[in-house]
Every structure is written in structure tokens, then in C-alpha cells.
Design an enzyme around this catalytic site. Structure first.
Site, PDB file in Angstrom:
ATOM      1  N   GLU A  85       0.829  -1.217   0.000  1.00  0.00           N
ATOM      2  CA  GLU A  85       0.000   0.000   0.000  1.00  0.00           C
ATOM      3  C   GLU A  85       0.856   1.256   0.000  1.00  0.00           C
ATOM      4  O   GLU A  85       1.684   1.458   0.898  1.00  0.00           O
ATOM      5  CB  GLU A  85      -0.930  -0.005   1.226  1.00  0.00           C
ATOM      6  CG  GLU A  85      -1.861   1.206   1.244  1.00  0.00           C
ATOM      7  CD  GLU A  85      -2.911   1.142   2.345  1.00  0.00           C
ATOM      8  OE1 GLU A  85      -3.306   0.027   2.748  1.00  0.00           O
ATOM      9  OE2 GLU A  85      -3.325   2.224   2.795  1.00  0.00           O
ATOM     10  N   LYS A 278      -7.382  -0.409  11.352  1.00  0.00           N
ATOM     11  CA  LYS A 278      -6.813  -0.884  10.085  1.00  0.00           C
ATOM     12  C   LYS A 278      -5.550  -0.071   9.770  1.00  0.00           C
ATOM     13  O   LYS A 278      -4.530  -0.607   9.328  1.00  0.00           O
ATOM     14  CB  LYS A 278      -7.854  -0.748   8.968  1.00  0.00           C
ATOM     15  CG  LYS A 278      -7.463  -1.372   7.647  1.00  0.00           C
ATOM     16  CD  LYS A 278      -6.638  -0.459   6.761  1.00  0.00           C
ATOM     17  CE  LYS A 278      -6.294  -1.145   5.448  1.00  0.00           C
ATOM     18  NZ  LYS A 278      -5.368  -0.355   4.631  1.00  0.00           N
ATOM     19  N   ASP A 294       3.947 -13.924  11.755  1.00  0.00           N
ATOM     20  CA  ASP A 294       2.649 -14.351  11.242  1.00  0.00           C
ATOM     21  C   ASP A 294       1.644 -13.208  11.417  1.00  0.00           C
ATOM     22  O   ASP A 294       1.119 -12.996  12.511  1.00  0.00           O
ATOM     23  CB  ASP A 294       2.225 -15.605  12.034  1.00  0.00           C
ATOM     24  CG  ASP A 294       0.884 -16.152  11.603  1.00  0.00           C
ATOM     25  OD1 ASP A 294       0.132 -15.445  10.918  1.00  0.00           O
ATOM     26  OD2 ASP A 294       0.583 -17.301  11.972  1.00  0.00           O
ATOM     27  N   HIS A 391      -2.218  10.364   0.120  1.00  0.00           N
ATOM     28  CA  HIS A 391      -2.503   9.056  -0.489  1.00  0.00           C
ATOM     29  C   HIS A 391      -2.378   9.111  -1.993  1.00  0.00           C
ATOM     30  O   HIS A 391      -1.802   8.242  -2.629  1.00  0.00           O
ATOM     31  CB  HIS A 391      -3.959   8.684  -0.172  1.00  0.00           C
ATOM     32  CG  HIS A 391      -4.054   7.657   0.895  1.00  0.00           C
ATOM     33  ND1 HIS A 391      -5.184   6.936   1.116  1.00  0.00           N
ATOM     34  CD2 HIS A 391      -3.164   7.234   1.799  1.00  0.00           C
ATOM     35  CE1 HIS A 391      -4.993   6.111   2.117  1.00  0.00           C
ATOM     36  NE2 HIS A 391      -3.773   6.279   2.549  1.00  0.00           N
TER      37      HIS A 391
END
Ligand code: MEV
Length: 443
Positions: A85, A278, A294, A391
Site C-alpha cells: 500500500e 486498520k 505471522d 494518499h
């Protein structure tokens, strides 16, 4: 070509690739070439990758970036991040820089205990089961001696074993709950092996003990829990409120209060909390992946922890009191710096080396700082300029790459959008205008 296949796992790698290309791809030769082009030039490294999982037909690349200038507990780190991202690495680096001159991140380990369960059903009397369990506890524990010996040499092992009556939640349901210290390993294999060994002895003891012999004890499963609220790290940043300068038309105090409100909203509103968390996981997962840990386990733990009080809430918290701005995170992170991928994946080894080959505790503190930094960057953008500005800068590049723009075309269009939010449709139009071509209908 038939899309089903028997005995796929038994085929050679080449045969798997060929079958896949022929059965599922419109251009099998191009597909084969693509898979081959992603193979590592060093056959030994490629073999290692092949053997991480089953049915490997290619490697899947993710960018491996670094965020420098993380001052954590007085030590400077360059933090490795593997993520697709755009903006995440830039945001981490920007936050790290901001806090570098304000004392940096202060991380501490609150606890590092891991938990696993033998989940079983027992139809007999609970107190009798407890008495039988107590009578055989040392035998149950001893059954793991061959597994725990090495871990004990490193200072870890089994901390505690207890019987839990869960029959109020589900008829006949009991657990043996076991706490572990797995030192620098994440410990999943160790924990599961211990549990499976103990379950065998538990079953045998219940069968052979006259008090429980008449009601069978049925082991349903033995597994570690990915909910690790006792494997907890805290990380905090703070500064005098007047140092919360933002470079917008807000005063430092206005920014600090607005930021605080944004955190409060995530604390009380699950819709916002999910997005807020998130963003935190953007920073956490990237370091987890880069260091060979993990990320699914960490995600599971963090979200379960975020909901521990019955309503899903923010993993970070903030206060503005007595002129001091404080921002902190408290999260469960069960990590390893030995075992698993850590010694096998060459880039993971390099990532750990960059960090000074930390132990699990130190890595927990670094990862927590990365999550906090990421959340700081997101909230700073959201409460000031809006998220799209930063972004979209990287997004612009992705759109232009998708369109196949040349370096010169990228420069020209980037200059056109220097002060604009590059919405997808506008960028596509600018690209076709620049080439003097009509806009295709599919756009
Ligand atoms: C995007 O990946 C993450 C953010 O949505 C996080 C947030 O809203 O806090 C920007």
C-alpha cells in the site's frame, strides 16, 4: 482443457506450472514465462521458497521498504516494512521524524505469556473431574518433558496448567488451559506439541481412574490461542502541547485537541474504530511481514483485544492534560525472532540484522512503535489536510504505471497534479490528452 485434476501435488513444479497455464490461462506461454520470470536466479534460494508452502508455481513480490529515524527507548532504528500500500512507509518515516525531536517512542513489555487449550467434553461430575485432574497433574505435565527440555534451558517452558469448567457456556465443555513462556520464539509448534502430548495423558488418566472411568472424556482439539491478551506491549509518545505544531493554519493547541477528539471517536464508534485500527495494522503488518512473523495471528490477536470490553474499540488512546499531549497504544503481539521464517528467508534475516537482531521483546516494542507512528500519521492527515492529498500522490504513480506512461510522461502529469487531488478519471484524461489520443470508452 479439464479444470479439475487428481494428484496435482505429486506433479513436478514444472508440470504444475504447465498444467496451470494450459488449464487456466488464456495465453499459456505468456503465463509460463511470467511465472518463470519471478523465480529467483539462485537455485538454492528458490528451492527454499518452493519448500515454504505446497504447490509453489512462482514467487509473489511485495516491496520491501524502510522507515528510518525511529527513536525507541533512546535507540535509533531503521524499520523494515514489506507492504504493497502506497503512503504507509512514507507515513511511518514522517511520524518517526516528528517524534525523533520530541523524545521518541517509549515502549515497554507488560507481559509475554502465551496460552493454549485442550478443549474437551466430559459428561460426568465437574468436582470429580477436578479431583482426578489434580491427582494426575504432575503426570500430565511430565508428559511434555522431552519437548520442554530445550525451552527450559532458554528460561522458558510451561508456566501454569489449570482445568476450566466451561459448562455454563456449552454443556459438558471443559478446557485444560496452559500458560507458556516461549522466550524468543513465537512458539506455535512448541505450544501445540505440548498440548497434544498432555491431551493423551489426560485421556488415559481419566480412563484409568476409577472416579472418571464410567464417563468418557472426549478431546475435541488441542491448539494455542491467537488471542494473547497476556502477551502485551505498550508504546507511548508525548510532548508539551505547544510542540504539536502542524504546519497548517491550526494552532498547536487546536491540533492537539482535534487529534484527541479523533481518537475519542474511534474509542466509542466501532465503524470508525475498524478503520482507525486498520491504519494501525498497516504499520504493524508491514513490519511483521518483513521480519518473518505471522501477520494473521497478530491481526486476530489485535482485533480480539480491541473488542475485549464487549464493543469493538480503538487500540490507541490519547490525552491532553496539564498542557501535555500523550498518545499511546497497548496491543497483544506474539512474535518470534528465532525459528519459523526468521533463519530461512534471506530478506527476513536482513531485516532482523538491520534492527540489531532483536529478541522477541525488543521486536514487540519496535512493532508497537510502528503501529503508533502509522496511526499518528493517519490521524494527523485526517484532522488537517485530509487523507487524499498524501494518499493520492503515490496513487498517481500507480495509475500512470497502469497506463504504461513513460518516465517523461509521468513527470509532466505529476507536475500538472502537484496541487490537485489526482482523481483516477482526471489522471486518465490527462494521460490521453498528453498523447493526443481520444479517451477510450473503457475508461
Ligand atoms: C488506509 O489504509 C488507512 C486509513 O484509513 C486509516 C485511518 O483512517 O485512520 C487512512
Amino acid at each position: 482443457m479439464e479444470k479439475r485434476i487428481k494428484g496435482f501435488s505429486k506433479l513436478s513444479k514444472q508440470a504444475k506450472m504447465e498444467w496451470l497455464a494450459k488449464a487456466h490461462l488464456a495465453q499459456p506461454d505468456a503465463g509460463m514465462a511470467l511465472m518463470q520470470s519471478y523465480m529467483h536466479a539462485d537455485a538454492a534460494i528458490q528451492k527454499r521458497h518452493d519448500e515454504f508452502i505446497e504447490n509453489t508455481v512462482a514467487n509473489y513480490y511485495l516491496p520491501f521498504g524502510v522507515a528510518p529515524n525511529f527513536l525507541i527507548n533512546g535507540k535509533v532504528y531503521t524499520v523494515p516494512m514489506a507492504i504493497e500500500e502506497s503512503s504507509v512507509v512514507a507515513a511511518a518515516a514522517k511520524s518517526a521524524q516528528f517524534w525523533m525531536s520530541r523524545g521518541g517512542f517509549r515502549s515497554s513489555i507488560l507481559s509475554s505469556t502465551k496460552i493454549g487449550h485442550i478443549h474437551f467434553m466430559f459428561g460426568g461430575d465437574g468436582p470429580t473431574l477436578q479431583a482426578v485432574f489434580d491427582a494426575h497433574l504432575s503426570q500430565i505435565r511430565a508428559s511434555t518433558a522431552h519437548i520442554t527440555a530445550n525451552m527450559e534451558k532458554r528460561g522458558g517452558g510451561i508456566l501454569d496448567i489449570r482445568l476450566v469448567d466451561k459448562t455454563e457456556a456449552l454443556a459438558e465443555y471443559y478446557q485444560v488451559e496452559v500458560r507458556f513462556d516461549t522466550r524468543d520464539s513465537m512458539g506455535a509448534n512448541f505450544i501445540n506439541s505440548c498440548l497434544e502430548e498432555m491431551a493423551k495423558v489426560l485421556k488415559a488418566c481419566a480412563r484409568e481412574d476409577a472416579r472418571t472411568a464410567h464417563s468418557p472424556l472426549d478431546v475435541v482439539m488441542c491448539i494455542l490461542s491467537n488471542y494473547t491478551p497476556e502477551c502485551l506491549v505498550r508504546c507511548e509518545v508525548s510532548c508539551p502541547m505547544e510542540e504539536m505544531l502542524e504546519g497548517t493554519d491550526m494552532t498547536a493547541a487546536e491540533f492537539a485537541h482535534k487529534f484527541h477528539r479523533a481518537v475519542r471517536i474511534a474509542e466509542v464508534e466501532p465503524y470508525r474504530a475498524a478503520t482507525h485500527n486498520k491504519g494501525i495494522m498497516n504499520g504493524i503488518d508491514a513490519v511483521i511481514l518483513a521480519t518473518g512473523n505471522d501477520f494473521r495471528a497478530v491481526e486476530a490477536a489485535c482485533h480480539a483485544y480491541a473488542a475485549r470490553n464487549g464493543s469493538y474499540s480503538s487500540l490507541t488512546h490519547c490525552s491532553v492534560e496539564d498542557g501535555v499531549f500523550r498518545f499511546w497504544i497497548e496491543i497483544p503481539l506474539s512474535l518470534g525472532t528465532v525459528g519459523g521464517l526468521t533463519q530461512l528467508h534471506p530478506l527476513v534475516k536482513m531485516a532482523l540484522e538491520m534492527l540489531g537482531n532483536p529478541g522477541a521483546h525488543e521486536l514487540m516494542m519496535i512493532v508497537a512503535a510502528s503501529g503508533l507512528a502509522q496511526n499518528f500519521a493517519a490521524l494527523r492527515a485526517l484532522t488537517t489536510t485530509g487523507i487524499q492529498k498524501g494518499h493520492m500522490k503515490m496513487h498517481l504513480l500507480n495509475i500512470l504505471n497502469q497506463l504504461g506512461a513513460s518516465e517523461t510522461e509521468k513527470e509532466i502529469i505529476a507536475a500538472q497534479f502537484a496541487k490537485l487531488v489526482p482523481h483516477h478519471a482526471d489522471v486518465v484524461k490527462a494521460f490521453y490528452d498528453l498523447r493526443g489520443l481520444p479517451l477510450p470508452e473503457t475508461h
